[in-house]
Motif scaffolding. Structure first.
Motif, mmCIF file in Angstrom:
data_model
loop_
_atom_site.group_PDB
_atom_site.id
_atom_site.type_symbol
_atom_site.label_atom_id
_atom_site.label_comp_id
_atom_site.label_asym_id
_atom_site.label_seq_id
_atom_site.Cartn_x
_atom_site.Cartn_y
_atom_site.Cartn_z
ATOM 1 N N GLU A 10 48.897 25.725 73.017
ATOM 2 C CA GLU A 10 48.303 26.502 74.107
ATOM 3 C C GLU A 10 47.286 27.492 73.534
ATOM 4 O O GLU A 10 47.576 28.679 73.358
ATOM 5 C CB GLU A 10 49.395 27.239 74.876
ATOM 6 C CG GLU A 10 50.360 26.290 75.574
ATOM 7 C CD GLU A 10 51.412 27.030 76.378
ATOM 8 O OE1 GLU A 10 51.740 26.556 77.477
ATOM 9 O OE2 GLU A 10 51.906 28.080 75.904
ATOM 10 N N HIS A 12 44.921 29.063 74.788
ATOM 11 C CA HIS A 12 44.578 30.224 75.613
ATOM 12 C C HIS A 12 45.443 31.439 75.283
ATOM 13 O O HIS A 12 45.119 32.553 75.693
ATOM 14 C CB HIS A 12 44.711 29.876 77.100
ATOM 15 C CG HIS A 12 46.061 29.373 77.489
ATOM 16 N ND1 HIS A 12 46.427 28.046 77.390
ATOM 17 C CD2 HIS A 12 47.153 30.019 77.968
ATOM 18 C CE1 HIS A 12 47.678 27.897 77.799
ATOM 19 N NE2 HIS A 12 48.145 29.080 78.144
ATOM 20 N N HIS A 40 43.202 25.491 79.713
ATOM 21 C CA HIS A 40 43.178 26.715 80.517
ATOM 22 C C HIS A 40 42.057 27.616 80.014
ATOM 23 O O HIS A 40 41.686 27.593 78.842
ATOM 24 C CB HIS A 40 44.508 27.463 80.433
ATOM 25 C CG HIS A 40 45.597 26.840 81.243
ATOM 26 N ND1 HIS A 40 45.586 26.818 82.624
ATOM 27 C CD2 HIS A 40 46.744 26.205 80.860
ATOM 28 C CE1 HIS A 40 46.670 26.198 83.063
ATOM 29 N NE2 HIS A 40 47.378 25.821 82.026
ATOM 30 N N TYR A 41 41.557 28.436 80.931
ATOM 31 C CA TYR A 41 40.470 29.351 80.611
ATOM 32 C C TYR A 41 40.924 30.808 80.563
ATOM 33 O O TYR A 41 40.091 31.706 80.473
ATOM 34 C CB TYR A 41 39.346 29.200 81.635
ATOM 35 C CG TYR A 41 38.588 27.909 81.503
ATOM 36 C CD1 TYR A 41 37.993 27.545 80.298
ATOM 37 C CD2 TYR A 41 38.449 27.040 82.578
ATOM 38 C CE1 TYR A 41 37.284 26.363 80.161
ATOM 39 C CE2 TYR A 41 37.737 25.854 82.462
ATOM 40 C CZ TYR A 41 37.160 25.521 81.247
ATOM 41 O OH TYR A 41 36.461 24.349 81.130
ATOM 42 N N GLN A 42 42.250 31.034 80.609
ATOM 43 C CA GLN A 42 42.712 32.418 80.609
ATOM 44 C C GLN A 42 44.170 32.473 80.189
ATOM 45 O O GLN A 42 44.959 31.571 80.507
ATOM 46 C CB GLN A 42 42.558 33.025 82.015
ATOM 47 C CG GLN A 42 42.737 34.525 82.071
ATOM 48 C CD GLN A 42 42.220 35.094 83.384
ATOM 49 O OE1 GLN A 42 41.547 34.406 84.145
ATOM 50 N NE2 GLN A 42 42.509 36.340 83.651
ATOM 51 N N ALA A 43 44.531 33.527 79.463
ATOM 52 C CA ALA A 43 45.923 33.756 79.131
ATOM 53 C C ALA A 43 46.712 34.089 80.387
ATOM 54 O O ALA A 43 46.151 34.486 81.414
ATOM 55 C CB ALA A 43 46.034 34.897 78.116
ATOM 56 N N PRO A 53 39.258 32.023 75.442
ATOM 57 C CA PRO A 53 39.537 30.598 75.603
ATOM 58 C C PRO A 53 38.539 29.723 74.860
ATOM 59 O O PRO A 53 37.410 30.137 74.551
ATOM 60 C CB PRO A 53 39.419 30.387 77.116
ATOM 61 C CG PRO A 53 38.446 31.429 77.561
ATOM 62 C CD PRO A 53 38.742 32.622 76.688
ATOM 63 N N GLU A 114 42.955 32.147 86.870
ATOM 64 C CA GLU A 114 41.818 31.748 86.043
ATOM 65 C C GLU A 114 40.677 31.197 86.897
ATOM 66 O O GLU A 114 39.504 31.327 86.532
ATOM 67 C CB GLU A 114 42.239 30.721 84.993
ATOM 68 C CG GLU A 114 42.661 29.377 85.547
ATOM 69 C CD GLU A 114 43.217 28.453 84.475
ATOM 70 O OE1 GLU A 114 42.865 28.591 83.284
ATOM 71 O OE2 GLU A 114 44.044 27.574 84.821
#
Length: 314
Positions: A10, A12, A40-43, A53, A114
């Motif tokens: 993962e 992100h 994914h583009y965000q934690a 990301p 996100e």
């Protein structure tokens, strides 16, 4: 016991390209089957996941040129992120760059935050699943169209007219498609109709067995075997935090206790023997393939521990 073991990551949570390259090359050197990553583009918690990301398919394309054996793919790409035509082109290109080692996990998308952050439309769940189904039809249709012919599609959300359906991936009729999740109705149907692998992520053996039964019933309803399609590969995701000692395992498990948007999971926290036992339990219900989720890209010792003390027993 024979089991196919992949590593799932993962980025992100906090990993740049160099971190992923180092990790993927060690995954290959250690003898795992594949390296898969989230898209994914965000934690998902308070930690911003510095440095930020990395795009899944851009990263996998680069890794394709820096590895030679391992399978590479996503668990899973969100259908909300990309249009199906360009996504088919991207994945086919990465497949060619890898010499035919790519797999596409594709899902409906679920993490609204996100989408809001980056201006990505996030329709209601029924529409997201409608779009996912159309994307699966478009992508598989483009890959299966013979060279020299054209592909058209007229759906409610996507329309393609006389697409040249190029480039062709190395794998024929296309890279394996993975569909998975906890859904009880549409997810099994989509897996039965379009997927090569069904993945149940990070749940108990009992919950996973129920999901497998739902998918088997969907395969029967859709006539998958009658159409000459091979049986679905059944896979599971397993969150892993093991160590030589209990203290080491608990240290690796600490991030699992941090509040996030993820749903409840059933991790293996403890010794290598406990992970071997869990893999055996999943194998007993028909699991063919395992995606072990490792959290820390800098913890190469964790990866080597699994390679040294778990893989030889499988």
């Amino acid at each position: 016991m024979t089991a196919r073991i992949c590593v799932f990551t993962e980025p992100h949570r906090g990993a740049d390209y160099e971190d992923q390259l180092r990790f993927a090359q060690l995954v290959e050197a250690c003898g795992f089957e594949g390296f898969f990553r989230a898209d994914h583009y965000q934690a998902m918690g308070a930690d911003p996941g510095l440095p930020g990301p990395t795009d899944a398919w851009l990263t996998l394309g680069a890794l394709a040129r820096e590895t030679s054996r391992i399978r590479l793919g996503t668990l899973v790409t969100s259908a909300t992120f990309r249009l199906p035509g360009p996504l088919a082109v991207t994945v086919a290109q990465v497949d060619r760059m890898s010499g035919g080692r790519v797999e596409l996990g594709l899902g409906a998308g679920w993490y609204e935050r996100e989408h809001t952050s980056y201006g990505i439309p996030f329709p209601p769940a029924p529409e997201r699943f409608d779009r996912l189904e159309e994307q699966l039809a478009v992508i598989s249709g483009l890959w299966r169209t013979p060279a020299g012919e054209h592909f058209s599609y007229h759906g409610d959300h996507y329309q393609l007219r006389d697409a040249p359906a190029l480039p062709k991936p190395v794998q024929v009729p296309g890279p394996p498609i993975i569909v998975g999740g906890r859904g009880t109705k549409r997810t099994p149907q989509l897996a039965a109709r379009y997927a090569d692998e069904f993945n149940m992520p990070f749940k108990s053996v009992a919950e996973t067995a129920r999901a497998y039964r739902r998918v088997a019933e969907a395969c029967e309803r859709t006539g998958r075997a009658d159409a000459g399609r091979p049986p679905l590969v059944l896979s599971t995701g397993v969150v892993v935090a093991i160590g030589h000692t209990d203290a080491e395992a608990q240290r690796r498990a600490a991030p699992l206790h941090v509040k996030s948007a993820l749903p409840p999971e059933d991790p293996v926290i403890g010794s290598p023997a406990q992970l071997v036992d869990r893999i055996g339990e999943f194998s007993a219900i028909g699991t063919d393939r395992f995606h072990l989720r490792l959290i820390d890209f800098t913890d190469l010792d964790h990866l080597e521990l699994i390679a040294g003390e778990v893989l030889p027993q499988l």
